[in-house]
Design an enzyme around this catalytic site. Structure first.
Site, mmCIF file in Angstrom:
data_model
loop_
_atom_site.group_PDB
_atom_site.id
_atom_site.type_symbol
_atom_site.label_atom_id
_atom_site.label_comp_id
_atom_site.label_asym_id
_atom_site.label_seq_id
_atom_site.Cartn_x
_atom_site.Cartn_y
_atom_site.Cartn_z
ATOM 1 N N TYR A 3 -18.456 -18.746 26.159
ATOM 2 C CA TYR A 3 -19.592 -18.201 26.953
ATOM 3 C C TYR A 3 -20.988 -19.248 26.570
ATOM 4 C CZ TYR A 3 -24.463 -15.941 26.548
ATOM 5 O OH TYR A 3 -25.902 -15.459 26.586
ATOM 6 N N LYS B 21 -22.683 -5.432 26.446
ATOM 7 C CA LYS B 21 -22.039 -5.328 27.450
ATOM 8 C C LYS B 21 -20.936 -4.078 27.496
ATOM 9 C CE LYS B 21 -23.605 -9.253 28.230
ATOM 10 N NZ LYS B 21 -23.764 -10.090 26.979
ATOM 11 N N ASP C 203 -13.809 -13.519 20.030
ATOM 12 C CA ASP C 203 -14.997 -12.840 20.826
ATOM 13 C C ASP C 203 -14.508 -11.874 21.785
ATOM 14 O OD1 ASP C 203 -17.028 -12.033 22.549
ATOM 15 O OD2 ASP C 203 -18.286 -13.934 22.475
ATOM 16 N N ARG D 16 -33.343 -3.506 7.326
ATOM 17 C CA ARG D 16 -32.900 -4.891 7.818
ATOM 18 C C ARG D 16 -31.504 -5.028 7.285
ATOM 19 N NH1 ARG D 16 -34.416 -9.574 5.199
ATOM 20 N NH2 ARG D 16 -36.642 -8.729 4.870
HETATM 21 C C1 PLP Z 1 -18.340 -13.406 25.719
HETATM 22 C C2 PLP Z 1 -20.068 -13.313 25.440
HETATM 23 N N1 PLP Z 1 -20.133 -13.413 23.903
HETATM 24 C C3 PLP Z 1 -21.422 -13.389 23.546
HETATM 25 C C4 PLP Z 1 -22.357 -13.020 24.464
HETATM 26 C C5 PLP Z 1 -23.878 -12.944 23.893
HETATM 27 O O1 PLP Z 1 -24.183 -11.523 23.877
HETATM 28 P P1 PLP Z 1 -25.777 -11.448 23.863
HETATM 29 O O2 PLP Z 1 -26.303 -11.369 25.099
HETATM 30 O O3 PLP Z 1 -25.784 -9.939 23.423
HETATM 31 O O4 PLP Z 1 -26.296 -11.906 22.774
HETATM 32 C C6 PLP Z 1 -22.168 -12.974 25.709
HETATM 33 C C7 PLP Z 1 -23.413 -12.760 26.559
HETATM 34 O O5 PLP Z 1 -23.262 -12.763 27.860
HETATM 35 C C8 PLP Z 1 -21.043 -12.982 26.190
HETATM 36 O O6 PLP Z 1 -20.397 -12.740 27.574
#
Ligand code: PLP
Length: 400
Positions: free
Chosen positions: A115, A216, A191, A62
């Site tokens: 997001y 992604k 991000d 962990r």
């Molecule tokens: C820009 C962005 N940040 C964070 C996330 C969250 O990621 P996860 O789905 O891997 O938790 C996403 C998910 O679509 C995203 O598009």
């Protein structure tokens, strides 16, 4: 052990292919997957040395695992950061970072264009836990950033933003914002999921922390969930020791291995995604039923010049504005190769309607404030033949 050879001569593709090699004593070309929950010690003396920090070692997965560690070191290398810590999803990374900011007791600043899950976390977790949250609308800032400066002057635990943003493809000038954040001592987290380090490295523009949903483009094959935070050693070690370890959103060694495999082709994939998205953006922008195309590679995009400065390519994501929700949904139902689904960054193209899917839970007012109208469709352009993708879109448009 890093790859041999002069570091300054290595390009991104080389770093992505070789990453941080060396966890395997047998020099296996592909790293082993350490599927273990814990580690044993030959003696109590070794326990003291490892737990006392005098000797490198692993205690419990962990907190740390060799395969996950290899992914973390590769991400630090690719983003140009000192350290990195992996999570079981992008939301795991975002939650850990924002909870670490919450502890500071000062306001948290966010871009308005985020997001949906991040916004949900703010509303459903941070605010009920007592956070003071302020949103900055970068569309209203122009190039002067006066409103942002007012917020920063008040003091904040951090500013969190996306560029390009999900799903509206808004672009923020990273160098300008990072420089303001530095002036007022506010950490900047970016991000970088939409661009990936193959196209944009926010730390090089002055950001302090980079976040990814590794689900992604990093993983790149739509077969896993993962997340990561990259930044200065002290910041990342603090995240690892507390939020990452104690919230328990730890990346599995199997997924770390899959992401490492995906990263080897990241640079090539991002070029191919960009070429196809660019062709589709141009095609869509010339078609009558389309009101507007949001793609930073189009010269008419308001962030085009900034994107050209800070990105190496424009990426595989675009959004299309139709006159109504009905038109958007009819277009989507007409697609045959491009499939309907949330998520992005996979070899197969995906299309989603934020008002009915990712942002369904928000009121129309909140969606509007995020720049999401009912006619908006988001496309994750995959790796299919460009002609097939264009043909699919053209055929779907004839239904309108
Ligand atoms: C820009 C962005 N940040 C964070 C996330 C969250 O990621 P996860 O789905 O891997 O938790 C996403 C998910 O679509 C995203 O598009």
């Amino acid at each position: 052990m890093a790859m041999e050879g002069p570091e300054e001569q290595r390009g991104f593709e080389t770093e992505a292919v070789h990453g941080e090699e060396g966890i395997d004593p047998y020099r296996a070309l592909t790293p082993p997957i350490y599927m273990t929950s814990t580690y044993t010690f030959p003696s109590m003396e070794t326990v003291d040395r490892v737990l006392g920090g005098e000797e490198e070692g692993y205690v419990y997965s962990r907190a740390s695992n060799p395969t996950v560690r290899q992914f973390e070191r590769t991400m630090a290398l690719l983003e140009g950061g000192e350290e990195s810590v992996a999570f079981s999803s992008g939301m795991g990374a975002i939650a850990a970072l924002l909870l670490s900011w919450l502890k500071k007791g000062t306001p948290l600043l966010f871009s308005r264009h985020l997001y949906s899950g991040t916004r949900h976390f703010i509303e459903s977790m941070l605010i009920p836990l007592g956070a003071t949250v302020r949103f900055v609308d970068f569309r209203e800032q122009g190039s002067s950033y006066t409103r942002l400066e007012e917020e920063l002057r008040e003091g904040a635990a951090g500013l969190f933003l996306e560029t390009p943003s999900n799903p509206t493809l808004d672009i923020v000038d990273l160098a300008a914002v990072a420089s303001l954040c530095r002036t007022y001592g506010v950490p900047l987290a970016v991000d970088n999921t939409f661009a990936s380090p193959a196209l944009q490295k926010p730390l090089e523009h002055g950001a302090d922390i980079v976040i990814h949903s590794a689900t992604k483009y990093l993983g790149g094959h739509g077969d896993l969930l993962g997340g990561v935070a990259v930044g200065a050693r002290e910041t990342i070690q603090a995240l690892r020791a507390t939020e990452a370890s104690l919230l328990g959103a730890t990346l599995s060694p199997m997924n770390a291995w899959l992401i490492l495999r995906g990263i080897k082709t990241l640079a090539l994939r991002m070029v191919a995604h960009s070429v196809r998205a660019s062709a589709l953006a141009r095609l869509l922008s010339e078609k009558a039923p389309v009101v507007r195309v949001h793609y930073p590679g189009l010269p008419e995009h308001p962030g085009h010049e900034i994107a050209c400065r800070q990105m190496k390519g424009m990426g595989g994501m675009l959004a299309v504005q139709f006159a109504s929700g009905k038109a958007a949904r009819t277009f989507m139902d007409g697609l045959r190769i491009i499939r309907i689904g949330v998520s992005l960054g996979d070899p197969g193209s995906l299309v989603e309607h934020p008002s009915s899917m990712s942002h369904r839970g928000w009121s129309t007012e909140v969606r509007r404030a995020m720049g999401i109208e009912d006619g908006l469709v988001r496309m994750s352009v995959g790796l299919e033949s460009p002609d097939d993708l264009c043909g699919d879109v053209e055929a779907a448009l004839t239904r309108l």
